[in-house]
Design an enzyme around this catalytic site. Structure first.
Site, PDB file in Angstrom:
ATOM      1  N   GLU A   1       0.807  -1.211   0.000  1.00 38.93           N
ATOM      2  CA  GLU A   1       0.000   0.000   0.000  1.00 38.93           C
ATOM      3  C   GLU A   1       0.847   1.271   0.000  1.00 38.93           C
ATOM      4  OE1 GLU A   1      -3.581  -0.502   2.730  1.00 38.93           O
ATOM      5  OE2 GLU A   1      -2.357  -2.217   3.330  1.00 38.93           O
TER       6      GLU A   1
ATOM      7  N   SER B   1     -10.670   8.579   0.250  1.00 36.82           N
ATOM      8  CA  SER B   1     -10.713   7.881   1.537  1.00 36.82           C
ATOM      9  C   SER B   1     -11.930   8.301   2.345  1.00 36.82           C
ATOM     10  CB  SER B   1      -9.437   8.148   2.337  1.00 36.82           C
ATOM     11  OG  SER B   1      -8.309   7.562   1.701  1.00 36.82           O
TER      12      SER B   1
ATOM     13  N   SER C   1      -6.770  -2.310   2.365  1.00 33.04           N
ATOM     14  CA  SER C   1      -7.049  -1.799   1.019  1.00 33.04           C
ATOM     15  C   SER C   1      -7.715  -2.813   0.107  1.00 33.04           C
ATOM     16  CB  SER C   1      -5.761  -1.278   0.353  1.00 33.04           C
ATOM     17  OG  SER C   1      -5.340  -0.074   0.970  1.00 33.04           O
TER      18      SER C   1
END
EC number: 6.3.2.4
Length: 319
Positions: A19, A290, A155
C-alpha cells in the site's frame, strides 16, 4: 506545550508495503492539512534514515500515514515509544490487536459485538490437512457465499467474494499471495458502511456514517482508489434508528479494542437492519477517495483542525 503553530510535526508515509502508493497520497494530504493550520510539518519515509533523523532532531509529534504492516501492526509505534516521540493514534499493543483480523474479531465477540462467523487458516495447515478436505468443511460449516481476505492487510488486497464452492480454491491462492494466513468469513449481504471515530478530548464521537456502493459490488483495491468505480453517500441512506444503532455499535467496538484518537470501524448492515462489525483501521486512509476525510467534511469540520487537535493531544500525553 506552547502554541500549536510552534509545533513541528513529522508525517510518516510510504514504507515498503503493498500500500506504499496509497500511503504517499495520504501523507501528502495530511501534510497539506497540518500546514494549513500554521504547523510546521515535514514528510518522511519509513526507511533506514528515520531513526537517525528522530535522534538528531526529534519532532514534537508524529502523524502516521503509513498503511499496511509498517503503519498498523504496532511495530513502528513501539519504536516511536522507545524514542520517546509522541504520535497520533492507537498505541503499539492496541495496533497489534487491531491489525490481526482474527484476534480483533475474537475480542469483539468476547465483548458481545456482532461480527460474521469465521475461520482463520494458515497456509501451512491448509496444505498439511489437505486443501480439498479443509475447503469442503469450510463450506459445510459456514455456508455460501463467503468472504476470503488476508488475516493481516488492508485496502482490499487479496480479498474475494466466493459464491460458488468451485471458486474457493482460487480465492485462497489469491489471498495467500498477500498473507500466510487467510480469514474466511460468512459473507453478509447488506449495506456496507464506514464509521469514522475521533476523540478530540471529550471522548470518542462517531462522525457521519459513510455508505459505500461499489459499482461491481465488491469493495476491492480498484474500487477504493479508482475514480468512478465507487459511489459514496454521506450521511448514509439509513433509517435514523438504524443509523443510531450503527454508530453505537462502532463506538462500542472502538472502546472494546482499546483504540485511541481516531479510527475507522467497518460495518455491514443486513437487510433486517442489524449491524455487524467487519474490522477496524488504526491508520485510516487520507486520500481524495478515503472515507475518514469524507466523514470529517460531512461533519462540517476542517481536516487540518481535527489533525491539529489530535497532534496537540499526543504532545500533551507525552507530558
Amino acid at each position: 506545550m506552547g502554541s500549536r503553530d510552534e509545533l513541528r510535526v513529522l508525517v510518516l508515509a510510504g514504507g515498503l508495503s503493498y500500500e506504499r502508493d496509497v500511503s504517499l497520497r495520504s501523507g501528502r494530504r495530511v501534510l497539506d492539512a497540518l500546514r494549513s493550520t500554521g504547523m510546521t510539518a515535514e514528510l518522511h519515509d519509513a526507511d533506514v534514515s528515520l531513526l537517525p533523523a528522530l535522534q538528531a532532531d526529534p519532532p514534537d509529534a508524529v502523524v502516521i500515514a503509513l498503511h499496511g504492516a509498517t503503519g498498523e501492526d504496532g511495530s513502528l509505534r513501539g519504536v516511536l515509544d522507545l524514542c520517546g516521540v509522541p504520535y497520533v493514534g492507537a498505541d503499539a499493543r492496541t495496533a497489534r490487536l487491531a491489525w490481526d483480523k482474527p484476534s480483533a474479531k475474537s475480542r469483539l465477540r468476547e465483548a458481545g459485538i456482532p461480527t460474521p462467523d469465521w475461520v482463520a487458516l494458515p497456509h501451512d495447515r491448509f496444505s498439511e490437512l489437505g486443501a480439498v478436505a479443509v475447503l469442503d468443511r469450510i463450506v459445510e460449516r459456514l455456508g455460501l457465499p463467503l468472504m476470503v481476505k488476508p488475516a493481516q492487510g488492508g485496502s482490499g488486497l487479496g480479498a474475494a467474494v466466493v459464491r460458488e464452492a468451485a471458486d474457493l480454491p482460487a480465492a485462497m491462492v489469491g489471498c495467500f499471495a498477500y498473507d500466510s494466513t487467510a480469514l474466511v468469513e460468512q459473507y453478509v449481504s447488506g449495506t456496507r458502511l464506514a464509521v469514522s471515530i475521533v476523540d478530540l478530548g471529550t471522548g470518542p464521537e462517531a462522525l457521519p456514517i459513510v455508505e459505500i456502493v461499489p459499482r461491481d459490488g465488491v469493495y476491492d483495491y480498484a474500487a477504493r482508489y479508482t475514480a468512478g468505480l465507487t459511489t459514496w453517500h454521506v450521511p448514509a441512506r439509513l433509517d435514523p434508528e438504524v443509523a443510531a444503532r450503527v454508530s453505537e455499535t462502532a463506538l462500542t467496538a472502538y472502546k472494546a479494542l482499546g483504540l485511541r484518537d481516531l479510527s475507522r470501524i467497518d460495518v455491514i448492515v443486513s437487510e433486517g437492519g442489524e449491524p455487524q462489525v467487519l474490522g477496524c483501521n488504526v491508520s485510516p486512509g487520507m486520500t481524495e477517495t478515503s472515507l475518514l476525510p469524507l466523514a470529517v467534511q460531512a461533519a462540517g469540520v476542517d481536516l487540518g483542525a481535527v489533525l491539529g487537535a489530535l497532534v496537540g493531544r499526543a504532545v500533551a500525553r507525552q507530558g
